[in-house]
Design an enzyme around this catalytic site. Structure first.
Site, PDB file in Angstrom:
ATOM      1  CE  LYS A   1      41.371  41.483  31.277  1.00  0.00           C
ATOM      2  NZ  LYS A   1      40.350  41.871  32.232  1.00  0.00           N
TER       3      LYS A   1
ATOM      4  CE1 TYR B   1      37.560  39.678  39.531  1.00  0.00           C
ATOM      5  CE2 TYR B   1      38.606  40.394  37.488  1.00  0.00           C
ATOM      6  CZ  TYR B   1      38.698  39.839  38.749  1.00  0.00           C
ATOM      7  OH  TYR B   1      39.925  39.454  39.236  1.00  0.00           O
TER       8      TYR B   1
ATOM      9  CG  ASP C   1      36.966  48.169  35.624  1.00  0.00           C
ATOM     10  OD1 ASP C   1      37.888  48.305  34.794  1.00  0.00           O
ATOM     11  OD2 ASP C   1      36.935  47.258  36.470  1.00  0.00           O
TER      12      ASP C   1
HETATM   13  C1  LIG Z   1      40.539  42.005  33.817  1.00  0.00           C
HETATM   14  C2  LIG Z   1      39.754  43.030  34.531  1.00  0.00           C
HETATM   15  C3  LIG Z   1      40.176  43.568  35.771  1.00  0.00           C
HETATM   16  C4  LIG Z   1      41.381  43.048  36.480  1.00  0.00           C
HETATM   17  O1  LIG Z   1      42.561  43.284  35.771  1.00  0.00           O
HETATM   18  P1  LIG Z   1      43.862  42.447  36.164  1.00  0.00           P
HETATM   19  O2  LIG Z   1      44.920  42.985  35.237  1.00  0.00           O
HETATM   20  O3  LIG Z   1      43.514  41.005  35.916  1.00  0.00           O
HETATM   21  O4  LIG Z   1      44.154  42.714  37.583  1.00  0.00           O
HETATM   22  C5  LIG Z   1      39.430  44.577  36.330  1.00  0.00           C
HETATM   23  N1  LIG Z   1      38.333  45.057  35.731  1.00  0.00           N
HETATM   24  C6  LIG Z   1      37.894  44.576  34.559  1.00  0.00           C
HETATM   25  C7  LIG Z   1      36.671  45.154  33.926  1.00  0.00           C
HETATM   26  C8  LIG Z   1      38.578  43.535  33.921  1.00  0.00           C
HETATM   27  O5  LIG Z   1      38.131  43.052  32.770  1.00  0.00           O
END
Ligand SMILES: *Cc1c(COP(=O)(O)O)cnc(C)c1O
Length: 419
Positions: free
Chosen positions: A264, A141, A236
């Site tokens: 995060k 994701y 990511d």
């Molecule tokens: C949470 C997450 C996102 C999205 O971040 P948001 O602050 O919710 O937009 C993208 N990539 C990864 C790997 C994530 O864990």
């Protein structure tokens, strides 16, 4: 009003009653709790029921709720104002701190969310390489930007289609989907689309579709393939960054991505994301380069201070203690599961991320997730909720342990499970 009636009311004003779908308790046969207070490892709902929180805002709160140092710094920062829309020292200090600690980045730009960070990384990769297509993996994701809401097509091999309505075919056409763990497929796609691929995006520790840990050799092979084909490797690390180690999976594996995205933990519970890399790559961004990106509230001073004071606490000793908390908690959970109706469960985990799954064997691919997961999870979730233990309210979301989940909380967990 209790949580049920607040949720009923919310349904009138907000689509599905929630501002992010994962909060909706879909498939859990109960309504979302409305939370009103949280401190340390605990969260409390409108009915004054207190839970040990293992969702921890889905990851940012590695220090627990209301870390005193963060709270104090944020409160002090507020006294100076909370948005300037101009240069300030808070973000400079955070940028300098990060760049001094993470060897493969020397430029960083702050944004407001993980999604924004990824969206910017895609544009940088395209601008830098002059190519349009990107590779992503089924089971990873990357936030909710159009180019990432793509899955493998059901018809012809190699086709892709959007996983959300509202994403155009033109966009899905440029995102190529691979299966996690299958390096041959990545190689084939590079050959098939020779000279067209700008970047490979991966969660080096996929933790948004359960926890699908990948092997070191696989990540190294991706690094090599990207180099060979002049494509950028993008890690990511929105969830794994500052979680598995300060430098995330890049530090753990020793693999240097060309671009890294954070979110995060980087904001300590405030809305912050970041995209970072070598100056040569990052300097394609406006105002130097011609890749446009901007943000009215980017590098918000209060969020920057929260991030910095949070990150400064993440020493090697901190991670040992956090991982020890996790080991202790997971052995408590495992013992309880074995004695109860969850003996088919195994808790997959990496560092302080965990995922209870009714499957004993190792798993690195979404195809291996048991089809009974939803049905089994809703029972587990409900039993624990009743006992005052709050898991992430979705079978595919991982749980998080914080530094606040200390010995006292661990004893309380035993008490709640067996008491
Ligand atoms: C949470 C997450 C996102 C999205 O971040 P948001 O602050 O919710 O937009 C993208 N990539 C990864 C790997 C994530 O864990």
């Amino acid at each position: 009003m209790n949580s049920n009636s607040l949720f009923e009311k919310s349904l009138n004003y907000v689509p599905g009653g929630v501002h992010s779908p994962v909060r909706s308790f879909k498939g859990l046969h109960t309504t979302p709790r409305f939370m009103k207070y949280a401190k340390g490892a605990y969260i409390k709902d409108e009915e004054d029921k207190e839970y040990i929180d293992f969702c921890m805002s889905f990851g940012p709160l590695i220090l627990g709720h209301q870390n005193p140092q963060v709270k104090q710094a944020v409160t002090a920062a507020l006294d100076n104002g909370w948005s300037y829309g101009a240069c300030e020292r808070y973000s400079l200090e955070l940028a300098e701190f990060l760049i001094n600690k993470i060897p493969f980045i020397n430029k960083i730009r702050f944004v407001n969310s993980g999604t924004e960070a990824v969206m910017t990384a895609i544009r940088i990769a395209r601008g830098y390489t002059g190519k349009n297509k990107i590779i992503k993996f089924d089971g990873c994701y990357h936030g909710h930007t159009d180019a990432m809401l793509i899955k493998a097509g059901s018809g012809l091999a190699g086709t892709s289609t959007s996983s959300s309505a509202g994403v155009s075919d033109q966009v899905s056409h440029d995102t190529l989907i691979c299966e996690l763990g299958d390096i041959q497929k990545v190689e084939d796609i590079f050959k098939e689309h020779s000279g067209e691929i700008a970047a490979v995006f991966i969660e080096p520790l996929p933790a948004n579709n359960g926890l699908l840990e990948q092997g070191q050799e696989y990540l190294i092979a991706l690094r090599d393939l990207c180099k060979k084909h002049n494509a950028l490797l993008v890690f990511d690390e929105v969830i794994s960054g500052f979680r598995v180690a300060f430098g995330g999976m890049a530090e753990i594996t020793g693999i240097e991505p060309d671009i890294v995205t954070y979110g995060k933990i980087i904001g300590g519970g405030f809305p912050v994301g970041a995209v970072a890399g070598k100056a040569e790559v990052m300097d394609v961004l406006a105002p130097i380069g011609d890749v446009y990106q901007a943000g009215t509230l980017s590098a918000n001073p209060v969020a920057m201070v929260a991030g910095l004071v949070n990150l400064k606490q993440l020493t090697p000793d901190f991670y040992s203690e956090l991982n020890q908390n996790t080991e202790n908690i997971l052995s408590i959970f495992s013992e309880w599961m074995n004695q109860n109706e969850f003996e088919d469960y195994d808790i997959k985990h990496s560092h302080s991320l965990f995922w209870p799954l009714p499957l004993k064997s190792p798993i690195n691919n979404p195809n291996m997730i048991p089809s009974s997961l939803m049905e089994r999870f809703h029972k587990l979730f409900q039993v624990l909720l009743d006992k005052g233990i709050y898991l992430s309210p979705n079978a595919y979301e991982v749980g998080f342990v914080s530094i606040a989940h200390d010995k006292k909380v661990q004893d309380d967990l035993k008490e709640r499970l067996w008491g």
